[in-house]
Design an enzyme around this catalytic site. Structure first.
Site, PDB file in Angstrom:
ATOM      1  N   TYR A   1     -11.001 -12.336  11.549  1.00 49.95           N
ATOM      2  CA  TYR A   1      -9.847 -12.912  10.854  1.00 49.95           C
ATOM      3  C   TYR A   1     -10.103 -14.390  10.572  1.00 49.95           C
ATOM      4  O   TYR A   1      -9.858 -14.884   9.461  1.00 49.95           O
ATOM      5  CB  TYR A   1      -8.601 -12.736  11.718  1.00 49.95           C
ATOM      6  CG  TYR A   1      -7.321 -13.194  11.064  1.00 49.95           C
ATOM      7  CD1 TYR A   1      -6.581 -12.337  10.245  1.00 49.95           C
ATOM      8  CD2 TYR A   1      -6.840 -14.484  11.266  1.00 49.95           C
ATOM      9  CE1 TYR A   1      -5.403 -12.754   9.647  1.00 49.95           C
ATOM     10  CE2 TYR A   1      -5.656 -14.904  10.665  1.00 49.95           C
ATOM     11  CZ  TYR A   1      -4.948 -14.034   9.860  1.00 49.95           C
ATOM     12  OH  TYR A   1      -3.782 -14.453   9.258  1.00 49.95           O
TER      13      TYR A   1
ATOM     14  N   ARG B   1       0.830  -1.218   0.000  1.00 46.13           N
ATOM     15  CA  ARG B   1       0.000   0.000   0.000  1.00 46.13           C
ATOM     16  C   ARG B   1       0.853   1.253   0.000  1.00 46.13           C
ATOM     17  O   ARG B   1       0.569   2.215  -0.706  1.00 46.13           O
ATOM     18  CB  ARG B   1      -0.912   0.021   1.232  1.00 46.13           C
ATOM     19  CG  ARG B   1      -2.134  -0.857   1.138  1.00 46.13           C
ATOM     20  CD  ARG B   1      -2.983  -0.726   2.393  1.00 46.13           C
ATOM     21  NE  ARG B   1      -2.243  -1.090   3.598  1.00 46.13           N
ATOM     22  CZ  ARG B   1      -2.707  -0.971   4.833  1.00 46.13           C
ATOM     23  NH1 ARG B   1      -3.890  -0.436   5.029  1.00 46.13           N
ATOM     24  NH2 ARG B   1      -1.987  -1.341   5.869  1.00 46.13           N
TER      25      ARG B   1
ATOM     26  N   VAL C   1       4.038 -17.747  12.825  1.00 44.58           N
ATOM     27  CA  VAL C   1       5.235 -16.968  12.500  1.00 44.58           C
ATOM     28  C   VAL C   1       5.281 -15.686  13.327  1.00 44.58           C
ATOM     29  O   VAL C   1       4.259 -15.024  13.534  1.00 44.58           O
ATOM     30  CB  VAL C   1       5.258 -16.623  10.997  1.00 44.58           C
ATOM     31  CG1 VAL C   1       6.511 -15.822  10.646  1.00 44.58           C
ATOM     32  CG2 VAL C   1       5.208 -17.906  10.158  1.00 44.58           C
TER      33      VAL C   1
END
Length: 306
Positions: free
Chosen positions: A230, A44, A261
């Site tokens: 989510y 972005r 992660v």
């Protein structure tokens, strides 16, 4: 913003990675580049994207270019598509990595790992869920980005992927998108019934989720809680990917869970580095020709959507 690439080799594979300026996306760009793929890193923010490209070039990734992309902005998507058409005329690999948590953190992010000393992955996940709040605006933005934004980018790039001799779509998924987290049996069955599920019905289910969210009825209606938007967006994206794989059998369309992660999205919790997580994604992106499609891979190995 666009930059030059050093290679004009006609047989070079072209990849687009969304959200490529940091974390897993950055590492996916680096690793694809190391495999001889020309990478279009998108982000972005133009400044951050350009800085990521320069950093990758300093690490030896030569065939790399930055192009601005906001996956929630249709004009931004269209600009990228036009650029790819003119510059390459095809796309071989799309890695849908860009995503947001849709939550507000209750404490400052701390890059140190000391606070997680002695915790296993389940304890870290529990800590993470307890240290966020999920406002309705965040939930709406989460669905718009993680499901609708990813879907719109994918649809816009489909013609270019179909111009490839072996087009591949890899969408970053998550253990948070597994269907077992939805306790509503009817909803879970609908997400699973790929033969009959439609995009319109997916839209209705997501609207129903937001309605129940606003009514503070997620748990009562069998939706997941804690990073709920989510989780629902990832489950919906898994279903959409399976639908897309059926609709376009010539493409390889798969979902890849990189593992837990350590990134900004996980508040620096997790058990894998971005490099390790990206390796699990790149493995799926570079599966042999004629490989599986419509599948879910967990840490590089085929697994269940449930």
């Amino acid at each position: 913003m666009e930059g030059a690439i050093s290679s004009g080799r006609p047989n070079t594979r072209i990849a687009v990675v969304t959200g490529g300026n940091k974390g897993i996306g950055f590492e996916v760009c680096r690793q694809l580049g190391s495999h001889g793929v020309t990478v279009v890193l998108t982000a972005r923010d133009e400044t951050r994207g350009a800085e990521a490209v320069e950093k990758l070039r300093s690490l030896g990734v030569a065939d790399l270019i930055f192009h601005q992309l906001d996956i929630t902005d249709t004009s931004s998507i269209a600009t990228l598509v036009d650029f790819l058409k003119i510059r390459f005329g095809k796309l071989d690999i799309l890695v849908n990595n860009a995503a947001i948590g849709g939550v507000e953190f209750l404490q400052e992010l701390d890059a140190s790992e000391e606070k997680f000393a002695g915790m296993d992955s389940d304890q870290m996940l529990e800590w993470m869920v307890k240290n966020v709040r999920e406002p309705i605006d965040g939930a709406k933005k989460g669905l718009q980005t993680n499901y609708y934004g990813t879907k719109h980018v994918t649809e816009a790039l489909l013609p270019l992927l179909q111009s490839s001799s072996d087009g591949r779509i890899v969408t970053i998924s998550s253990q948070f998108g597994l269907l077992r987290l939805i306790s509503n049996e009817e909803v879970r069955q609908e997400f699973s019934d790929i033969d009959n599920l439609t995009e319109e019905r997916l839209d209705e289910l997501l609207d129903k989720f937001l309605e129940d969210f606003e009514a503070d009825a997620l748990e009562a209606r069998g939706w997941p809680t804690g990073y709920s938007a989510y989780k629902v967006a990832k489950a919906a994206m898994n279903a959409y990917s399976r639908m897309l794989a059926r609709r376009h059998p010539a493409l390889r369309v798969n979902c890849a869970h990189p593992g837990y992660v350590r990134t900004g999205l996980t508040m620096s919790s997790g058990v894998l580095t971005p490099e390790e997580g990206a390796r699990n994604v790149v493995k799926v992106a570079l599966l042999p020709d004629g490989g599986p499609t419509g599948k879910y891979f967990a840490q590089g190995e085929e697994a269940s959507f449930v």
